[in-house]
Write an enzyme that holds these catalytic residues in place. Structure first.
Site, PDB file in Angstrom:
ATOM      1  N   GLU A   1       5.306  54.355  10.409  1.00 15.60           N
ATOM      2  CA  GLU A   1       6.740  55.004  10.211  1.00 15.60           C
ATOM      3  C   GLU A   1       7.954  54.441  11.093  1.00 15.60           C
ATOM      4  O   GLU A   1       8.940  54.238  10.824  1.00 15.60           O
ATOM      5  CB  GLU A   1       6.285  56.447  10.333  1.00 15.60           C
ATOM      6  CG  GLU A   1       5.554  56.944   9.187  1.00 15.60           C
ATOM      7  CD  GLU A   1       5.258  58.468   9.382  1.00 15.60           C
ATOM      8  OE1 GLU A   1       4.557  58.814  10.435  1.00 15.60           O
ATOM      9  OE2 GLU A   1       5.371  59.277   8.480  1.00 15.60           O
TER      10      GLU A   1
ATOM     11  N   GLU B   1      -2.678  59.365   7.402  1.00 17.04           N
ATOM     12  CA  GLU B   1      -2.718  60.793   7.849  1.00 17.04           C
ATOM     13  C   GLU B   1      -3.450  61.583   7.211  1.00 17.04           C
ATOM     14  O   GLU B   1      -4.256  62.511   7.536  1.00 17.04           O
ATOM     15  CB  GLU B   1      -1.258  61.332   7.658  1.00 17.04           C
ATOM     16  CG  GLU B   1      -0.523  60.756   8.812  1.00 17.04           C
ATOM     17  CD  GLU B   1       0.379  59.244   8.590  1.00 17.04           C
ATOM     18  OE1 GLU B   1      -0.258  58.672   7.571  1.00 17.04           O
ATOM     19  OE2 GLU B   1       1.230  59.102   9.507  1.00 17.04           O
TER      20      GLU B   1
ATOM     21  N   GLY C   1       2.170  56.935  12.504  1.00 16.92           N
ATOM     22  CA  GLY C   1       3.536  57.055  13.116  1.00 16.92           C
ATOM     23  C   GLY C   1       3.698  55.721  13.479  1.00 16.92           C
ATOM     24  O   GLY C   1       5.239  55.466  13.597  1.00 16.92           O
TER      25      GLY C   1
ATOM     26  N   ALA D   1       0.771  58.633  15.958  1.00 17.78           N
ATOM     27  CA  ALA D   1       1.134  59.258  17.006  1.00 17.78           C
ATOM     28  C   ALA D   1      -0.307  59.693  17.850  1.00 17.78           C
ATOM     29  O   ALA D   1      -1.352  59.396  17.089  1.00 17.78           O
ATOM     30  CB  ALA D   1       1.363  60.690  16.207  1.00 17.78           C
TER      31      ALA D   1
HETATM   32  N1  DAK Z   1      -4.123  58.684  19.022  1.00 19.18           N
HETATM   33  C1  DAK Z   1      -4.969  58.564  20.518  1.00 19.18           C
HETATM   34  N2  DAK Z   1      -5.694  57.658  20.913  1.00 19.18           N
HETATM   35  C2  DAK Z   1      -5.682  56.515  20.192  1.00 19.18           C
HETATM   36  C3  DAK Z   1      -5.133  56.365  18.666  1.00 19.18           C
HETATM   37  C4  DAK Z   1      -4.068  57.273  18.408  1.00 19.18           C
HETATM   38  N3  DAK Z   1      -3.722  57.351  17.160  1.00 19.18           N
HETATM   39  N4  DAK Z   1      -5.664  54.983  18.074  1.00 19.18           N
HETATM   40  C5  DAK Z   1      -6.664  54.682  19.020  1.00 19.18           C
HETATM   41  N5  DAK Z   1      -6.608  55.463  20.263  1.00 19.18           N
HETATM   42  C6  DAK Z   1      -7.550  55.382  21.391  1.00 19.18           C
HETATM   43  C7  DAK Z   1      -8.932  55.403  20.997  1.00 19.18           C
HETATM   44  O1  DAK Z   1      -9.260  56.882  21.145  1.00 19.18           O
HETATM   45  C8  DAK Z   1      -9.621  54.733  22.225  1.00 19.18           C
HETATM   46  O2  DAK Z   1      -9.740  55.337  23.271  1.00 19.18           O
HETATM   47  P1  DAK Z   1     -10.686  55.590  24.333  1.00 19.18           P
HETATM   48  O3  DAK Z   1     -11.847  55.986  23.585  1.00 19.18           O
HETATM   49  O4  DAK Z   1     -10.967  54.076  24.788  1.00 19.18           O
HETATM   50  O5  DAK Z   1     -10.375  56.475  25.261  1.00 19.18           O
HETATM   51  C9  DAK Z   1      -8.628  53.432  22.407  1.00 19.18           C
HETATM   52  O6  DAK Z   1      -7.487  53.906  21.767  1.00 19.18           O
HETATM   53  C10 DAK Z   1      -9.107  52.189  21.639  1.00 19.18           C
HETATM   54  O7  DAK Z   1      -9.311  52.644  20.346  1.00 19.18           O
HETATM   55  P2  DAK Z   1     -10.599  52.412  19.485  1.00 19.18           P
HETATM   56  O8  DAK Z   1     -11.881  52.333  20.644  1.00 19.18           O
HETATM   57  O9  DAK Z   1     -10.891  53.373  18.364  1.00 19.18           O
HETATM   58  O10 DAK Z   1     -10.511  50.983  18.946  1.00 19.18           O
HETATM   59  P3  DAK Z   1     -11.135  50.119  17.693  1.00 19.18           P
HETATM   60  O11 DAK Z   1     -10.998  48.834  17.626  1.00 19.18           O
HETATM   61  O12 DAK Z   1     -12.638  50.531  17.554  1.00 19.18           O
HETATM   62  O13 DAK Z   1     -10.141  50.850  16.497  1.00 19.18           O
HETATM   63  C11 DAK Z   1      -8.255  51.683  15.186  1.00 19.18           C
HETATM   64  C12 DAK Z   1      -8.885  50.709  16.325  1.00 19.18           C
HETATM   65  C13 DAK Z   1      -6.782  51.876  15.396  1.00 19.18           C
HETATM   66  C14 DAK Z   1      -8.801  51.415  14.019  1.00 19.18           C
HETATM   67  C15 DAK Z   1      -8.822  53.195  15.854  1.00 19.18           C
HETATM   68  O14 DAK Z   1      -8.575  53.130  17.106  1.00 19.18           O
HETATM   69  C16 DAK Z   1      -7.971  54.096  14.734  1.00 19.18           C
HETATM   70  O15 DAK Z   1      -8.673  54.614  13.675  1.00 19.18           O
HETATM   71  N6  DAK Z   1      -7.073  54.799  15.601  1.00 19.18           N
HETATM   72  C17 DAK Z   1      -6.620  55.927  14.875  1.00 19.18           C
HETATM   73  C18 DAK Z   1      -5.528  55.428  13.911  1.00 19.18           C
HETATM   74  C19 DAK Z   1      -4.651  56.429  13.100  1.00 19.18           C
HETATM   75  O16 DAK Z   1      -5.416  57.148  12.310  1.00 19.18           O
HETATM   76  N7  DAK Z   1      -3.486  56.600  13.232  1.00 19.18           N
HETATM   77  C20 DAK Z   1      -2.794  57.557  12.643  1.00 19.18           C
HETATM   78  C21 DAK Z   1      -2.597  58.698  13.449  1.00 19.18           C
HETATM   79  S1  DAK Z   1      -1.909  60.086  12.711  1.00 19.18           S
HETATM   80  C22 DAK Z   1       3.211  65.137  11.931  1.00 19.18           C
HETATM   81  C23 DAK Z   1       3.700  64.355  12.974  1.00 19.18           C
HETATM   82  C24 DAK Z   1       3.273  63.133  13.242  1.00 19.18           C
HETATM   83  C25 DAK Z   1       2.360  62.436  12.355  1.00 19.18           C
HETATM   84  C26 DAK Z   1       1.850  63.238  11.201  1.00 19.18           C
HETATM   85  C27 DAK Z   1       2.345  64.375  10.991  1.00 19.18           C
HETATM   86  N8  DAK Z   1       3.657  66.448  11.783  1.00 19.18           N
HETATM   87  C28 DAK Z   1       3.876  67.221  12.868  1.00 19.18           C
HETATM   88  C29 DAK Z   1       3.469  67.119  10.519  1.00 19.18           C
HETATM   89  C30 DAK Z   1       1.921  61.113  12.585  1.00 19.18           C
HETATM   90  C31 DAK Z   1       0.514  61.001  12.483  1.00 19.18           C
HETATM   91  C32 DAK Z   1      -0.358  60.030  12.795  1.00 19.18           C
HETATM   92  O17 DAK Z   1       0.289  58.933  13.250  1.00 19.18           O
END
Ligand code: DAK
Length: 257
Positions: free
Chosen positions: A111, A131, A108, A63
């Site tokens: 998921e 998460e 997400g 997400a």
């Molecule tokens: N959201 C927004 N932007 C993201 C992103 C994300 N999930 N993942 C990557 N980006 C963006 C980065 O911010 C960066 O943007 P700029 O800085 O260039 O503007 C760009 O994509 C490239 O990413 P990185 O520079 O970070 O690239 P790296 O190779 O260094 O790292 C990475 C890649 C995938 C390891 C890292 O980007 C990362 O850790 N991303 C986050 C992954 C993550 O934690 N995903 C899970 C998100 S939580 C709920 C509803 C929904 C959900 C839960 C609960 N409720 C309402 C209860 C769902 C939750 C999730 O999905």
């Protein structure tokens, strides 16, 4: 457009197109994805769906955290609901959906992949439910679908630690069906899709429907539903074609009727 759809005969390739954000899903992208899946569900000329992410780095990196960070509890509930509707639309698609995981499938993104029927991964794919490292539990079905796909103890470990796993481990625990070199992944996904698309479409849909029904409602209800699906197949032209083709020692020509 954040979602593209490309047709190749009976196969539709759906791509999340936000590579600059590693295909992270914000509300407009989720809405677009929902609309695309609803539309494709009603298109009887489509027999198999492939779902992937644009670029060579990510399937879906989760997400959109920049959107989520600002949400109130009520907005978070609506966001979770929208994510659930997208996953449900994928799961309820009459056609099989194959996740073509070409990179990060986190939160997400994992998921969404779990809602698909089959997951194929590139050797660069990375999976995880991080998460809890962001202060939230999974919100788009991860707590429910992950333990139904991989052994429950392993699911719990991944859900509680937020640990990322590489393609090889994902294959070992049964999270993905197969792992291919990145350059081959899409060809292999189309190959699998063509193999499925060559079968009687209604029979494939009934097989999906019965499998999903049994998973939701348990063995006894699932077997009762399977019997009805089986009997229904005998109302179709494809059943007669499939069996006559076998007896006549020729290839069947299925029309989805
Ligand atoms: N959201 C927004 N932007 C993201 C992103 C994300 N999930 N993942 C990557 N980006 C963006 C980065 O911010 C960066 O943007 P700029 O800085 O260039 O503007 C760009 O994509 C490239 O990413 P990185 O520079 O970070 O690239 P790296 O190779 O260094 O790292 C990475 C890649 C995938 C390891 C890292 O980007 C990362 O850790 N991303 C986050 C992954 C993550 O934690 N995903 C899970 C998100 S939580 C709920 C509803 C929904 C959900 C839960 C609960 N409720 C309402 C209860 C769902 C939750 C999730 O999905």
């Amino acid at each position: 457009m954040t979602i593209s759809v490309v047709r190749q005969e009976a196969i539709a390739l759906v791509t999340v197109e936000r590579p600059e954000r590693l295909n992270a899903l914000d509300t407009p992208t989720l809405r677009a994805l929902l609309e695309v899946f609803h539309k494709l569900a009603n298109d009887t000329s489509v027999r198999v769906l492939l779902l992937t992410g644009a670029g060579d780095r990510a399937f879906i990196a989760g997400a959109d955290i920049s959107e989520m960070a600002k949400k109130s509890p009520a907005e978070a509930l609506a966001f979770a609901h929208l994510g659930h509707r997208v996953c449900q639309a994928i799961e309820d698609a009459p056609q099989p959906v194959i996740a073509v995981v070409n990179g990060y499938a986190l939160g997400g993104g994992c998921e969404i992949a779990l809602a698909c029927d089959i997951r194929l991964a590139s050797d660069r794919a990375v999976f995880g439910q991080p998460e809890v490292t962001l202060g939230i539990p999974p919100g788009w079905g991860g707590t429910q679908r992950l333990p139904r796909v991989v052994p429950p103890g392993i699911a719990r470990e991944l859900l509680y630690t937020g640990r990322r796993i590489l393609a090889e481990e994902a294959l070992r625990i049964g999270l993905v069906n197969a792992v291919y070199p990145a350059a081959e992944l899409m060809d292999r996904a189309f190959e699998l899709a063509r193999q499925i698309a060559a079968n009687a479409p209604l029979a494939v849909q009934l097989a999906k429907s019965a499998t999903c029904f049994g998973t939701k409602h348990g063995l006894e209800a699932g077997l009762a539903y399977e019997r009805q699906c089986f009997a229904f197949a005998f109302t179709t032209e494809d059943q007669r074609e499939g069996m006559h083709a076998f007896l006549e020692k020729r290839q069947p020509h299925f029309r989805g009727q």
